[in-house]
Design an enzyme around this catalytic site. Structure first.
Site, PDB file in Angstrom:
ATOM      1  CB  ILE A 162       1.467   4.220  13.080  1.00 14.12           C
ATOM      2  CG1 ILE A 162       2.464   2.913  12.889  1.00 14.12           C
ATOM      3  CG2 ILE A 162       0.620   5.031  12.091  1.00 14.12           C
ATOM      4  CD1 ILE A 162       1.972   2.465  11.573  1.00 14.12           C
ATOM      5  CG  PHE A 176      -0.222  -0.270   2.395  1.00 19.53           C
ATOM      6  CD1 PHE A 176       0.094   1.044   3.206  1.00 19.53           C
ATOM      7  CD2 PHE A 176      -0.005  -0.736   3.214  1.00 19.53           C
ATOM      8  CE1 PHE A 176       1.137   1.060   4.202  1.00 19.53           C
ATOM      9  CE2 PHE A 176       0.637  -1.400   4.585  1.00 19.53           C
ATOM     10  CZ  PHE A 176       0.600   0.103   5.251  1.00 19.53           C
ATOM     11  CG  ASP A 177       3.313   4.760   1.737  1.00 15.29           C
ATOM     12  OD1 ASP A 177       3.490   4.622  -0.040  1.00 15.29           O
ATOM     13  OD2 ASP A 177       3.624   5.005   2.505  1.00 15.29           O
ATOM     14  CE1 TYR A 229      -1.577   5.612   9.289  1.00 14.45           C
ATOM     15  CE2 TYR A 229      -1.728   3.252   8.569  1.00 14.45           C
ATOM     16  CZ  TYR A 229      -1.027   4.787   8.797  1.00 14.45           C
ATOM     17  OH  TYR A 229       0.375   5.637   8.426  1.00 14.45           O
TER      18      TYR A 229
END
Length: 465
Positions: A96, A76-77, A122
């Site tokens: 985070i 995702f990143d 998250y």
């Protein structure tokens, strides 16, 4: 940094494709629980050992490369995709919770895998559209570098926090603090003691100004390492008592054991402010005469903070307040002249002249600052105003001559620079014209030779016939 960046390391994509394993599953089975609660919220596996034994501290700025994946292996990143490392301040809640925990355990050059439960990532909120609610995340992180916090953004005081303090309160200027400090220079410990002093007056206890300034950013029971440049240490004078040479760089380990805040402006009535203004004005003068200009600034600034916005005064209080403020601004201007902070000199003089538009010292000091900033016309104007106030001021008359001479030198220097610049442009243009002319002549010469050659060939042909 270049050394470990060039090393070959198996990435998560390569590991998955070669072994057919999900790296997240491997961390789940083999990872070390690095949480303080030991709730397996953050699991870690070291994939490449770091190049040093030093780990980043709370508040350090860290630089990492990373790749983030969901538990099903979907990326995702990635900072690698952006071809730029990611930087953040450790322990400040900028990332985070799992990252603050995980990166604090890493060494420079280390690569690790982290598996992060939702409560350390998250949570139920997710993030944008890439990370769903209550997602467990997998990261591969490489710690490239880290450095201490630059407290005043001028590289003069660098802080590294060994132990985070308690609560959210900090000492203010004038607070009474109890600290333990250890000072080192060139690998030698020159000072080790417990001491109680007032913030802003550390000089009275042979404590450098950088410690005073750092303390207002510390919390109770905080233990930190401070690296002080010469300006925030003992400066050009050094400290013979401790065997410290001029312009030496210092390292202090400081523990803030306790503190009692000084009264804030809103906690004092006008009578108390005026009484305190008289005291700090005298302290400032003592520091100024001793060449401790930064310490003097701290004292004079207190007067401004107490009285500049004070309203509803009696006539007597108003006159006393204006007198203290005028003296504070003029003295601050003189301190900033010594510290070569000329914009602040102009600012303080403007404030003083707002209280007394014909103040001789205010006009003269503003003129000095403007002269040193090469604003010759403004400086000359101020010195002329000084003469209007006091025609006997010989120093102002000399400064006017200085302004005229400096302006002339400056203009002549500019003329020489521009003349040389135009000369170079002219020479360049001449070369280009000569080159064009040469090319044209060469073309014309070639055309003539071709014509002559053709004529000779035609002549030979006729002779043969």
């Amino acid at each position: 940094m270049a050394v470990f960046l060039l090393q070959r390391t198996m990435t998560t994509d390569e590991g998955t494709s070669k072994n057919g394993e999900n790296p997240a599953a491997t961390v789940t089975e083999q990872g070390e629980d690095i949480t303080t609660k030991k709730d397996r919220g953050v699991l870690k596996i070291v994939k490449r050992v770091g190049t040093s034994d030093e780990a980043p501290m709370f508040g350090d700025k860290v630089y990492v490369h990373y790749k983030g994946m969901l538990s099903d292996g979907k990326k995702f990143d990635s900072s690698h995709d952006r071809k730029k490392p990611f930087a953040f301040s450790l322990g400040q809640g900028q990332v985070i919770k799992a990252w603050d925990i995980g990166v604090s355990t890493m060494k420079k050059g280390e690569i690790c895998h982290l598996l992060c439960k939702p409560e350390y990532a998250y949570g139920s909120a997710g993030h944008l559209q890439k990370i769903p609610s209550n997602a467990t995340l997998f990261f591969e992180i490489e710690l490239l570098d880290f450095k201490g916090e630059d407290l005043f953004e001028d590289s003069g005081v660098i802080r590294r926090i060994k132990r985070k303090g308690e609560g959210y309160s900090n000492p203010n200027e004038g607070a009474t603090v109890k600290v333990h400090l250890e000072g080192c220079c060139g690998g030698r410990t020159f000072d080790c003691r417990d001491v109680v002093f007032i913030v802003g007056e550390g000089e009275d206890h042979d404590i450098p100004i950088g410690i005073d300034k750092a303390l207002v950013k510390m919390q109770r029971e905080e233990q930190c390492i401070l690296y002080l440049g010469p300006r925030y240490g003992f400066g050009e004078a050094g400290k013979p008592k401790f065997g410290i040479d001029p312009n030496a760089e210092l390292m202090y380990e400081v523990t803030l054991k306790s503190f009692e805040k000084a009264k804030e402006s809103w906690e004092m009535d006008t009578k108390e402010k005026l009484a305190q203004a008289a005291i700090v004005k005298e302290k400032g003068t003592v520091y100024f005469k001793g060449g401790k200009y930064t310490q003097a600034v701290i004292q004079y600034r207190k007067i401004v903070s107490w009285l500049e916005m004070e309203y509803g005064l009696s006539e007597k209080e108003s006159k006393a307040s204006e007198s203290f403020l005028l003296a504070a601004f003029l003295n601050l201007a003189m301190c900033y002249l010594k510290l070569q902070e000329y914009n602040k000199v102009v600012e303080c003089c403007n404030k003083a002249l707002g209280l007394d538009s014909a103040n001789e010292k205010g006009l003269y000091r503003r003129g000095e600052a403007q002269l040193l900033m090469n604003d010759f016309e403004s400086a000359k104007g101020d010195f002329e105003k000084v003469l209007a106030v006091n025609p006997q001021n010989r120093a102002a008359r000399l400064q006017i001559s200085m302004c005229q001479r400096k302006a002339k030198e400056h203009n002549e220097r500019d003329r020489r620079v521009y003349a040389n610049m135009f000369k170079k442009f002219a020479e360049q243009d001449a070369k280009e014209e000569a080159s064009k002319a040469g090319s044209k002549k060469a073309v014309e010469g070639a055309a003539v030779k071709q014509h002559e050659s053709q004529t000779m060939e035609e002549g030979k042909a006729k002779g043969h016939v």
